[in-house]
Design a protein around this motif. Sequence first.
Motif, PDB file in Angstrom:
ATOM      1  N   LEU A  24     -13.904  12.077  13.932  1.00 15.80           N
ATOM      2  CA  LEU A  24     -12.795  12.597  13.134  1.00 15.80           C
ATOM      3  C   LEU A  24     -13.271  13.730  12.234  1.00 15.80           C
ATOM      4  O   LEU A  24     -12.612  14.763  12.108  1.00 15.80           O
ATOM      5  N   SER A  25     -14.442  13.565  11.618  1.00 16.93           N
ATOM      6  CA  SER A  25     -14.991  14.609  10.743  1.00 16.93           C
ATOM      7  C   SER A  25     -15.312  15.873  11.523  1.00 16.93           C
ATOM      8  O   SER A  25     -15.060  16.992  11.058  1.00 16.93           O
ATOM      9  N   ALA A  26     -15.890  15.706  12.730  1.00 15.47           N
ATOM     10  CA  ALA A  26     -16.237  16.875  13.548  1.00 15.47           C
ATOM     11  C   ALA A  26     -14.984  17.644  13.960  1.00 15.47           C
ATOM     12  O   ALA A  26     -14.956  18.882  13.905  1.00 15.47           O
ATOM     13  N   VAL A  27     -13.917  16.925  14.349  1.00 10.46           N
ATOM     14  CA  VAL A  27     -12.665  17.575  14.735  1.00 10.46           C
ATOM     15  C   VAL A  27     -12.061  18.293  13.527  1.00 10.46           C
ATOM     16  O   VAL A  27     -11.615  19.441  13.618  1.00 10.46           O
ATOM     17  N   GLU A  28     -12.065  17.624  12.377  1.00  9.06           N
ATOM     18  CA  GLU A  28     -11.528  18.225  11.151  1.00  9.06           C
ATOM     19  C   GLU A  28     -12.304  19.489  10.768  1.00  9.06           C
ATOM     20  O   GLU A  28     -11.714  20.507  10.398  1.00  9.06           O
ATOM     21  N   LYS A  29     -13.625  19.438  10.889  1.00  8.32           N
ATOM     22  CA  LYS A  29     -14.466  20.586  10.536  1.00  8.32           C
ATOM     23  C   LYS A  29     -14.179  21.778  11.462  1.00  8.32           C
ATOM     24  O   LYS A  29     -14.012  22.914  11.006  1.00  8.32           O
ATOM     25  N   VAL A  62      -4.850   7.301  17.988  1.00  6.00           N
ATOM     26  CA  VAL A  62      -5.325   8.677  17.930  1.00  6.00           C
ATOM     27  C   VAL A  62      -6.172   8.965  19.161  1.00  6.00           C
ATOM     28  O   VAL A  62      -7.014   8.153  19.545  1.00  6.00           O
ATOM     29  N   TRP A  63      -5.927  10.112  19.784  1.00  6.26           N
ATOM     30  CA  TRP A  63      -6.758  10.594  20.871  1.00  6.26           C
ATOM     31  C   TRP A  63      -7.491  11.830  20.365  1.00  6.26           C
ATOM     32  O   TRP A  63      -6.860  12.769  19.883  1.00  6.26           O
ATOM     33  N   LEU A  64      -8.814  11.827  20.442  1.00  5.21           N
ATOM     34  CA  LEU A  64      -9.636  12.926  19.940  1.00  5.21           C
ATOM     35  C   LEU A  64     -10.468  13.502  21.061  1.00  5.21           C
ATOM     36  O   LEU A  64     -10.997  12.757  21.895  1.00  5.21           O
ATOM     37  N   TYR A  65     -10.601  14.831  21.064  1.00  5.95           N
ATOM     38  CA  TYR A  65     -11.442  15.477  22.063  1.00  5.95           C
ATOM     39  C   TYR A  65     -12.862  15.587  21.524  1.00  5.95           C
ATOM     40  O   TYR A  65     -13.096  16.122  20.446  1.00  5.95           O
ATOM     41  N   ASP A  66     -13.813  15.054  22.267  1.00  7.27           N
ATOM     42  CA  ASP A  66     -15.240  15.132  21.935  1.00  7.27           C
ATOM     43  C   ASP A  66     -15.816  16.286  22.747  1.00  7.27           C
ATOM     44  O   ASP A  66     -16.163  16.124  23.916  1.00  7.27           O
ATOM     45  N   ALA A  67     -15.891  17.475  22.128  1.00  8.18           N
ATOM     46  CA  ALA A  67     -16.291  18.679  22.859  1.00  8.18           C
ATOM     47  C   ALA A  67     -17.725  18.602  23.362  1.00  8.18           C
ATOM     48  O   ALA A  67     -18.035  19.111  24.431  1.00  8.18           O
ATOM     49  N   VAL A 126      -2.103  12.447  17.393  1.00  7.69           N
ATOM     50  CA  VAL A 126      -1.922  11.301  16.502  1.00  7.69           C
ATOM     51  C   VAL A 126      -0.524  10.743  16.732  1.00  7.69           C
ATOM     52  O   VAL A 126       0.458  11.466  16.655  1.00  7.69           O
ATOM     53  N   ASP A 127      -0.455   9.446  17.040  1.00  4.93           N
ATOM     54  CA  ASP A 127       0.824   8.782  17.257  1.00  4.93           C
ATOM     55  C   ASP A 127       0.769   7.448  16.522  1.00  4.93           C
ATOM     56  O   ASP A 127       0.331   6.437  17.063  1.00  4.93           O
ATOM     57  N   GLY A 128       1.190   7.478  15.257  1.00  5.28           N
ATOM     58  CA  GLY A 128       1.109   6.259  14.440  1.00  5.28           C
ATOM     59  C   GLY A 128      -0.339   5.862  14.238  1.00  5.28           C
ATOM     60  O   GLY A 128      -1.151   6.656  13.787  1.00  5.28           O
ATOM     61  N   CYS A 165      -8.891   6.219  19.747  1.00  4.80           N
ATOM     62  CA  CYS A 165      -9.293   5.591  18.488  1.00  4.80           C
ATOM     63  C   CYS A 165      -8.142   4.754  17.956  1.00  4.80           C
ATOM     64  O   CYS A 165      -7.012   5.239  17.863  1.00  4.80           O
ATOM     65  N   ASP A 166      -8.425   3.498  17.617  1.00  7.30           N
ATOM     66  CA  ASP A 166      -7.383   2.636  17.062  1.00  7.30           C
ATOM     67  C   ASP A 166      -7.534   2.474  15.550  1.00  7.30           C
ATOM     68  O   ASP A 166      -6.926   1.607  14.944  1.00  7.30           O
TER      69      ASP A 166
END
Length: 199
Positions: A89-94, A134-139, A129-131, A147-148
């Motif tokens: 989550l931090s990597a995606v946010e950054k 969360v689905w995150l892309y790990d580049a 993000v759906d409630g 992610c639950d």
Amino acid sequence: MTVPDFLPSHVVPPDGMPTWSAPDAARPTVPLDPLLPVQVVERRGDWARALCSNGWSAWVDGRLLLPVPQGPPVAGQPPARTADPRPLLSAVEKDLGRFRQLTEELCAGRLDGESFAEQTRGVRVGAVVDGNAVWLYDARHERWCYCDGTSVETYAVEHPPAGSSGADDEGPAGEPRGERGKEPDRERGEPDVRPGGES
């Protein structure tokens, strides 16, 4: 007929999955049914040999198998590790923050189009993000993770399994070598997620 000592370790994803007669994407065989219990008996890179209860086995993309929940831990045993979603989550946010900053500089005229293209080259960010889901892309590992809120696991991958049938693809006790088998780099915000949903 059930194979003696068959103990499922994983199940096939809800959409089923393709199989191969060898750890080679050029040798496809019959797909596995959705949610079929299988036992992983061998690993080579991203590949896993899945044994079915009837004794038939085939090679699959081990990153997509869903691990079977284990029973409660035995007293005195260390607790099982789960993949912590916060580093990803931090990597995606950054990455998204950096992209937004560059976009604002471009719109304000402090950055030209060529510089913008150069500084954003290779940046890949993805989040749905759906409630509480969360689905995150790990580049770094070129995969989508689900992610639950408390854990993260591989959901989909971009490429066929990597690795060959050579012994060089594995480290001690079948641990994959190379990029996908390395410990996460916590300073770079990499998640503690291993191929095949292992952690």
